[in-house]
Design a protein around this motif. Structure first.
Motif, PDB file in Angstrom:
ATOM      1  N   LYS A  85      33.212  53.406  48.202  1.00 16.40           N
ATOM      2  CA  LYS A  85      33.541  52.299  47.296  1.00 16.40           C
ATOM      3  C   LYS A  85      32.404  52.011  46.318  1.00 16.40           C
ATOM      4  CE  LYS A  85      36.668  50.032  50.579  1.00 16.40           C
ATOM      5  NZ  LYS A  85      36.887  48.839  51.451  1.00 16.40           N
ATOM      6  N   LYS A 123      32.536  52.636  42.175  1.00 14.05           N
ATOM      7  CA  LYS A 123      32.223  51.571  41.228  1.00 14.05           C
ATOM      8  C   LYS A 123      31.195  52.042  40.197  1.00 14.05           C
ATOM      9  CE  LYS A 123      30.656  46.740  41.041  1.00 14.05           C
ATOM     10  NZ  LYS A 123      29.583  46.982  40.061  1.00 14.05           N
ATOM     11  N   ASP A 136      31.787  52.329  36.234  1.00 14.32           N
ATOM     12  CA  ASP A 136      30.892  51.610  35.302  1.00 14.32           C
ATOM     13  C   ASP A 136      30.279  52.585  34.305  1.00 14.32           C
ATOM     14  OD1 ASP A 136      31.427  49.261  36.607  1.00 14.32           O
ATOM     15  OD2 ASP A 136      29.540  49.201  37.726  1.00 14.32           O
TER      16      ASP A 136
END
Length: 371
Positions: free
Chosen positions: A356, A360, A364
């Protein structure tokens, strides 16, 4: 997700990284597409059990994306396990050129104590010319504990997250304790300064008569390298060989049997990343005595899984040894608490959490490129 793991492990089997890195890679490979490349010439047999393991020389003299097999020649993200290998910042420069994100897992190398050990001047020079850019240009730093982050300068990198080492829950766990004494153990690298073994032995010497009266013994397990001879000399000089002994290197079923037959695990380190040996002891249900430098003091306190020594000196450690004797009837309770605490470090939990976090970072990075 396509993840490339990069490490520079030594052949020191007592090093936590020689176990935690392959275990992490193996766990991650169950949910992601993973390749692990070790940058040193070292080799330990259990690494070959991890299907993702490779040595960089398999792909040429220099690590380059174009020489890696598909799809790892275009990974989604790269994880550097450790900091100080000259090949890492060179490869990271290629990653930045190709806009591939990467993170660094420093494993206590960036803490104030890790930066100010016997190699501090070499590190300062190397940081200035080579490693500062490698660290600061990383998309994130993965600290293993909140204590490690707190003990590291925020100037290294403004992006970070905390995710610990893990351990596979053992099938056998501790259920009984010695009735007529206390059997304590230490397992790890015999580095007297980092592991605080000098302080621990001084503490044993300060209260040796009481420890003898209560059949309180300590066995220190580790390879006969580093400061094995210095430890043995101290034990002999202080005539403590009846309560303190050196057990040599242990692994596999022998190590498991030692843990199951012990009452207390001791880790009085001055600094650590996230100690695999301690997590392992907790998983087997062995209560622990730890210092603040172990980076797990708060977890041990909050879960009541053992005893803690906030200020590391021989008097404080000696005082805790006496407290343990007085509180021997709490061993079973603390053992059950230790097992529950270790559940937070199961590799299946850790690998999903890392997935996870990396997802992310990748997302990003994509957004930043679009802007």
């Amino acid at each position: 997700m396509i993840i490339l793991f990069i490490s520079s492990l030594s052949a020191n089997i007592a090093s936590g990284m020689s176990w935690s890195v392959p275990a992490s890679v193996e766990a991650q490979s169950k949910i992601d597409n993973v390749l692990w490349i070790n940058l040193s010439n070292a080799y330990i047999e259990h690494w070959s059990h991890v299907k993702a393991y490779h040595n960089y020389r398999e792909y040429g003299k220099r690590l380059q994306l174009k020489k890696l097999p598909y799809p790892f020649n275009k990974p989604d993200i790269v994880v550097f396990e450790g900091v100080y290998d000259l090949k890492s910042p060179i490869f990271a420069r290629e990653l930045r050129k190709n806009r591939i994100p990467y993170i660094i897992v420093p494993r206590c190398a960036l803490t104030y104590k890790g930066q100010n050990n016997n190699s501090k001047w070499k590190k300062r020079i190397a940081n200035f010319f080579i490693f500062n850019r490698f660290i600061r240009k990383a998309d994130s730093i993965q600290y293993l504990t909140a204590s490690e982050k707190k003990s590291s300068s925020p100037d290294w990198n403004k992006h970070d997250f905390i995710l610990p080492n893990g351990f596979t829950t053992p099938k056998r766990t501790k259920t009984e304790f010695i009735s007529n004494g206390i059997k304590a153990i230490f397992i790890g690298r015999l580095d007297m300064y980092q592991k605080g073994l000098d302080v621990l032995l001084e503490a044993f010497n300060e209260v040796h008569s009481i420890l003898r009266e209560n059949n309180f013994t300590l066995c220190i397990y580790g390879p006969k390298t580093y400061q094995y001879k210095e430890l043995q000399k101290y034990i002999d000089d202080k005539k403590m060989d009846d309560i303190v002994s050196l057990g040599g290197e242990i692994k596999g079923i022998t190590k498991e049997n030692v843990l199951l037959s012990s009452d207390l695990f001791i880790l009085t380190s001055r600094f650590e990343g996230h100690p695999m040996a301690l997590i392992e002891a907790l998983a087997y249900g062995v209560p622990s005595l730890v210092s603040s430098g172990s980076n797990m003091m708060e977890e041990i306190m909050q879960s009541d899984s053992g005893w803690v020594c906030e200020e590391l000196n021989s008097s404080n450690v000696a005082s805790k040894l006496l407290d343990i004797i007085k509180e021997k009837d709490l061993f079973k309770i603390k053992s059950e608490n230790a097992k529950r605490l270790s559940e937070n470090y199961d590799w299946s939990v850790i690998s999903n959490a890392l997935h996870k976090e990396l997802k992310k970072i990748i997302n990003d990075n994509v957004v930043a490129l679009d802007i």
